[in-house]
Design an enzyme around this catalytic site. Structure first.
Site, PDB file in Angstrom:
ATOM      1  N   GLU A  21     -21.083  -1.478   6.958  1.00 44.88           N
ATOM      2  CA  GLU A  21     -20.576  -2.843   7.014  1.00 44.88           C
ATOM      3  C   GLU A  21     -19.053  -2.829   6.959  1.00 44.88           C
ATOM      4  O   GLU A  21     -18.420  -3.883   6.938  1.00 44.88           O
ATOM      5  CB  GLU A  21     -21.125  -3.661   5.836  1.00 44.88           C
ATOM      6  CG  GLU A  21     -22.632  -3.770   5.801  1.00 44.88           C
ATOM      7  CD  GLU A  21     -23.143  -4.499   4.572  1.00 44.88           C
ATOM      8  OE1 GLU A  21     -22.475  -5.446   4.113  1.00 44.88           O
ATOM      9  OE2 GLU A  21     -24.216  -4.122   4.066  1.00 44.88           O
ATOM     10  N   CYS A  56     -27.487  -3.956   5.137  1.00 46.66           N
ATOM     11  CA  CYS A  56     -28.028  -2.855   4.337  1.00 46.66           C
ATOM     12  C   CYS A  56     -29.258  -2.196   4.950  1.00 46.66           C
ATOM     13  O   CYS A  56     -29.849  -1.309   4.338  1.00 46.66           O
ATOM     14  CB  CYS A  56     -28.353  -3.343   2.925  1.00 46.66           C
ATOM     15  SG  CYS A  56     -26.912  -3.928   2.018  1.00 46.66           S
ATOM     16  N   HIS A  94     -34.597  -0.815  -1.468  1.00 44.11           N
ATOM     17  CA  HIS A  94     -33.197  -1.222  -1.413  1.00 44.11           C
ATOM     18  C   HIS A  94     -32.850  -1.921  -2.724  1.00 44.11           C
ATOM     19  O   HIS A  94     -33.571  -2.809  -3.187  1.00 44.11           O
ATOM     20  CB  HIS A  94     -32.966  -2.169  -0.235  1.00 44.11           C
ATOM     21  CG  HIS A  94     -31.627  -2.817  -0.239  1.00 44.11           C
ATOM     22  ND1 HIS A  94     -30.460  -2.099  -0.324  1.00 44.11           N
ATOM     23  CD2 HIS A  94     -31.268  -4.134  -0.197  1.00 44.11           C
ATOM     24  CE1 HIS A  94     -29.438  -2.936  -0.330  1.00 44.11           C
ATOM     25  NE2 HIS A  94     -29.897  -4.167  -0.244  1.00 44.11           N
TER      26      HIS A  94
END
Length: 416
Positions: A88, A120, A247
């Protein structure tokens, strides 16, 4: 549980994580910002990694991947045919930061170089794409290198997201010798749609809709797993996964996701907490000391599981990857005691302990410079001298790549 029989095994051959040189305690950050200390428990974090002005997405990527590359014999190194960074924190609208990474890792010139972006989720998208290339058989014995790398650009305006932000990179070498994780080829489920739960509209700051992000994460977990069950016969969420790796923007969200999935299976009360402690908690040790590593987060959690000491026999792991915007995937694979040994070779826990502890005041001084890390400029010089006293507190510091500035828009680096 039955998965697709794809013949030869493929997956992660080697895994390493680089989480920078400095750390700040969550308690000190909460106190410095005047945040409600009772909310620390929801984050389930003790500290977070802090980037220094001499670090950037390129240095993080190189410092994570270098041990994996240098462990290969020259002929094995030359079989790396695909190099992908997910980030990112891109440094250019056109030129991929992979080109810098490729240069400083000393890889051969017969590589495909790519940078991908999907918040992500990017690293998992790259991993699955690379596995498809390897498993296709069009280049037998080939390897792929996938590196998730990011820096944090949050300050006090991010409120409770600031203590959860991480810094660093996760590097994975993929091949037909999957020492770390043998992926269940064909066993996956996806769920994606457009939403603005978080974004980085500027190289200086992120935005986030916390409630929207929470619900999108939980929605994607439920539906990605549901899609997984359409591809894998006779699978049970409670019975068939010895461990779960997700995650981890912060551990409290993972705990909420686990609780939701258990309730979907008709399990509630104390058994949920017991299951969380056994199947999920080992993956949260490193994230609790680093923060959100963005697309590297799920692989930091995998390293945490394998370094926790609980994997001593073959185990099936269910993995969930989520990226804002949003895209998600539930997939699975097998780990065993050799997986734990392979990750232990990297000494990740030791390096996390070696990071320099900094005060809130030192953090503020660093933050002022870090918020300029990704801002495009024609020329910039990054002087390491002001940070030498802090660097002297880093234990057993290895030779690393450092960011030295920009010359005619070309980013400059040096080993030190």
């Amino acid at each position: 549980m039955t998965t697709t029989d794809a013949g030869r095994a493929y997956g992660i051959e080697a895994l390493n994580v680089w989480c920078g040189l400095a750390r700040l305690s969550a308690a000190d950050l909460f106190a410095g910002r005047g945040l409600d200390p009772q909310r620390i428990d929801n984050l389930m974090m003790s500290e977070r990694s802090i980037g220094l002005p001499i670090e950037d997405p390129v240095t993080n990527a190189v410092n994570a991947a270098r041990p994996l590359v240098e462990a290969l014999a020259p002929e094995e190194r030359d079989r790396i045919e695909l190099v992908v960074t997910s980030t990112e924190s891109g440094v250019d609208y056109s030129k991929s930061l992979t080109s810098y990474v490729h240069k400083y890792l000393g890889l051969n010139r017969h590589c495909r170089l790519i940078e991908v972006k999907q918040a992500c989720f990017g690293a998992t998208a790259a991993v699955q794409t690379a596995l498809g290339y390897l498993a296709s058989g069009i280049s037998p014995g080939a390897k792929a290198l996938v590196i998730a790398t990011d820096v944090a650009v949050v300050d006090e305006k991010a409120e409770y997201s600031e203590p959860a932000a991480g810094h660093g990179a996760a590097a994975m070498l993929l091949s037909d010798r999957p020492r770390v994780l043998t992926v269940d080829l064909g066993a996956f489920g996806n769920y994606s749609y457009e939403t603005l739960d978080s974004a980085r509209p500027s190289p200086r700051f992120d935005i986030a809709d916390v409630d929207r992000s929470l619900f999108a994460y939980l929605d994607c977990l439920k539906n990605a797993y549901a899609d997984y069950t359409t591809r894998v016969t006779d699978v049970d969420f409670v019975r068939d996964f010895d461990h779960l790796v997700m995650h981890t923007p912060f551990a409290g969200l993972v705990k909420a996701g686990h609780r939701k999935m258990m309730r979907e299976q008709g399990v509630g009360g104390a058994p949920v907490d017991e299951d969380f402690a056994r199947r999920v908690a080992p993956s949260l040790i490193y994230p609790g000391a680093v923060g959100n590593l963005c697309s590297g987060s799920v692989y930091l959690a995998l390293a945490s599981l394998l370094d926790s000491g609980v994997v001593t026999t073959p185990r099936r792991v269910g993995l969930f990857s989520y990226g804002s915007g949003c895209s998600s995937e539930f997939f699975s694979g097998i780990v065993d005691e050799s997986s734990a040994a392979a990750v232990a070779e990297q000494g990740i826990g030791k390096r996390l302990q070696a990071r320099a502890r900094i005060s809130f005041e030192e953090y503020l001084a660093v933050l002022e410079h870090n918020l300029e890390c990704l801002v495009p400029v024609e020329n910039r010089t990054v002087d390491p001298a002001p940070w030498e006293p802090l660097l002297a507190r880093v234990g057993d510091r290895p030779e690393i790549l450092t960011f030295t500035g920009v010359k005619d828009y070309h980013r400059q680096y040096a080993w030190r």
